[in-house]
Design a protein around this motif. Structure first.
Motif, short mmCIF file in Angstrom:
data_model
loop_
_atom_site.label_atom_id
_atom_site.label_comp_id
_atom_site.label_asym_id
_atom_site.label_seq_id
_atom_site.Cartn_x
_atom_site.Cartn_y
_atom_site.Cartn_z
N PHE A 1 0.83 -1.20 0.00
CA PHE A 1 0.00 0.00 0.00
C PHE A 1 0.86 1.26 0.00
CE2 PHE A 1 -2.48 3.26 2.29
CZ PHE A 1 -3.53 3.38 1.40
N ILE A 2 1.96 1.24 0.76
CA ILE A 2 2.88 2.38 0.76
C ILE A 2 3.45 2.59 -0.64
CG2 ILE A 2 5.12 3.18 1.62
CD1 ILE A 2 4.40 1.87 4.31
N TYR A 3 3.84 1.50 -1.30
CA TYR A 3 4.36 1.62 -2.67
C TYR A 3 3.32 2.22 -3.60
CZ TYR A 3 8.30 -1.38 -1.33
OH TYR A 3 9.42 -1.91 -0.74
N LEU A 4 2.06 1.81 -3.47
CA LEU A 4 1.01 2.38 -4.32
C LEU A 4 0.81 3.87 -4.04
CD1 LEU A 4 -1.65 -0.45 -4.34
CD2 LEU A 4 -0.14 0.24 -6.19
N GLU A 5 0.93 4.26 -2.79
CA GLU A 5 0.81 5.67 -2.46
C GLU A 5 1.97 6.47 -3.05
OE1 GLU A 5 -1.58 7.45 -0.96
OE2 GLU A 5 -2.83 5.67 -0.87
N VAL A 6 3.16 5.89 -3.07
CA VAL A 6 4.31 6.57 -3.69
C VAL A 6 4.04 6.75 -5.19
CG1 VAL A 6 6.74 6.31 -4.30
CG2 VAL A 6 5.98 5.85 -1.97
N ILE A 7 3.52 5.71 -5.83
CA ILE A 7 3.20 5.82 -7.27
C ILE A 7 2.14 6.89 -7.50
CG2 ILE A 7 2.14 4.60 -9.21
CD1 ILE A 7 3.58 2.07 -8.23
N GLN A 8 1.14 6.94 -6.62
CA GLN A 8 0.11 7.98 -6.76
C GLN A 8 0.71 9.37 -6.59
OE1 GLN A 8 -3.02 7.79 -3.88
NE2 GLN A 8 -4.06 9.57 -4.70
N MET A 9 1.64 9.51 -5.64
CA MET A 9 2.27 10.81 -5.42
C MET A 9 3.09 11.22 -6.64
SD MET A 9 4.40 12.02 -2.05
CE MET A 9 5.56 10.69 -2.14
N ILE A 10 3.79 10.27 -7.26
CA ILE A 10 4.56 10.56 -8.46
C ILE A 10 3.64 10.98 -9.60
CG2 ILE A 10 6.02 9.54 -10.24
CD1 ILE A 10 7.18 7.76 -7.98
N ARG A 11 2.54 10.24 -9.77
CA ARG A 11 1.58 10.57 -10.84
C ARG A 11 1.01 11.96 -10.65
NH1 ARG A 11 -3.95 10.38 -11.11
NH2 ARG A 11 -3.96 9.45 -9.05
N GLU A 12 0.65 12.29 -9.41
CA GLU A 12 0.09 13.62 -9.16
C GLU A 12 1.11 14.72 -9.41
OE1 GLU A 12 -1.78 16.01 -5.43
OE2 GLU A 12 -2.43 13.97 -5.77
N TYR A 13 2.35 14.50 -8.99
CA TYR A 13 3.36 15.52 -9.22
C TYR A 13 3.66 15.66 -10.71
CZ TYR A 13 7.44 18.43 -8.66
OH TYR A 13 8.32 19.47 -8.74
N TRP A 14 3.64 14.55 -11.44
CA TRP A 14 3.92 14.58 -12.88
C TRP A 14 2.83 15.39 -13.61
CZ3 TRP A 14 8.01 12.08 -15.48
CH2 TRP A 14 7.97 12.16 -16.87
N THR A 15 1.57 15.18 -13.24
CA THR A 15 0.47 15.83 -13.96
C THR A 15 0.18 17.25 -13.48
OG1 THR A 15 -1.15 14.79 -12.50
CG2 THR A 15 -0.66 13.66 -14.57
N LEU A 16 0.24 17.47 -12.17
CA LEU A 16 -0.17 18.77 -11.62
C LEU A 16 0.99 19.64 -11.16
CD1 LEU A 16 -3.18 17.57 -9.44
CD2 LEU A 16 -3.24 18.45 -11.78
N ASN A 17 2.20 19.08 -11.11
CA ASN A 17 3.38 19.79 -10.61
C ASN A 17 3.22 20.26 -9.17
OD1 ASN A 17 4.96 19.47 -12.91
ND2 ASN A 17 4.04 21.27 -13.86
N ARG A 18 2.43 19.52 -8.41
CA ARG A 18 2.27 19.76 -6.98
C ARG A 18 1.80 18.47 -6.33
NH1 ARG A 18 -3.10 20.48 -5.50
NH2 ARG A 18 -4.47 20.73 -7.27
N ILE A 19 1.98 18.39 -5.03
CA ILE A 19 1.56 17.21 -4.28
C ILE A 19 0.64 17.66 -3.16
CG2 ILE A 19 2.33 15.30 -2.83
CD1 ILE A 19 5.00 15.41 -4.27
N ARG A 20 -0.54 17.02 -3.09
CA ARG A 20 -1.43 17.30 -1.96
C ARG A 20 -0.77 16.78 -0.69
NH1 ARG A 20 -6.27 14.11 -2.66
NH2 ARG A 20 -4.96 12.88 -4.03
N ILE A 21 -0.93 17.46 0.40
CA ILE A 21 -0.30 17.08 1.65
C ILE A 21 -0.87 15.77 2.19
CG2 ILE A 21 -1.86 18.40 3.12
CD1 ILE A 21 1.91 17.93 3.66
N SER A 22 -2.07 15.40 1.77
CA SER A 22 -2.69 14.19 2.31
C SER A 22 -1.94 12.92 1.90
CB SER A 22 -4.15 14.11 1.86
OG SER A 22 -4.22 14.06 0.44
N ILE A 23 -1.32 12.90 0.74
CA ILE A 23 -0.65 11.68 0.28
C ILE A 23 0.56 11.34 1.16
CG2 ILE A 23 0.52 10.55 -1.63
CD1 ILE A 23 -1.27 12.16 -3.52
#
Length: 104
Positions: A46-68
């Motif tokens: 699950f931690i690995y999946l959250e890291v992938i989600q964080m990478i995807r969000e940063y790639w598309t939006l150039n920012r990371i929500r603090i919740s991740i």
């Protein structure tokens, strides 16, 4: 100069996602060899999946929500509690539970 920094960020993101996918493969292989899936293993995936989600969000939006990162931290502390098991000092359980509460 800004384009150079953006390109370095993209290369670093690709390296991080590549390393994460490799780590997922190692973890699945270890579970297969043990023929056992434990809760700590699932939390690590699950931690690995959250890291992938964080990478995807940063790639598309150039920012990371603090919740991740907060979800990652909560999951990591919960995994630590599970890995320590019954041999842990009860006061440490209170501290780690308090850490989860503080993060939440």
């Amino acid at each position: 100069m800004i384009n150079l920094i953006k390109n370095i960020e993209k290369i670093a993101l690709v390296l991080i996602i590549f390393a994460t996918v490799i780590a997922i493969g190692y973890e699945i292989h270890a579970m297969y060899e043990k023929s056992l899936v434990e809760l700590a293993d699932l939390l690590l995936l699950f931690i690995y999946l959250e890291v992938i989600q964080m990478i995807r969000e940063y790639w598309t939006l150039n920012r990371i929500r603090i919740s991740i990162p907060l979800f990652i931290a909560i999951t990591a502390v919960a995994r630590l509690i599970i890995l320590q098991g019954k041999t842990m000092d009860p006061s440490m359980l209170l501290y780690e539970g308090g850490a989860i509460l503080l993060i939440a």
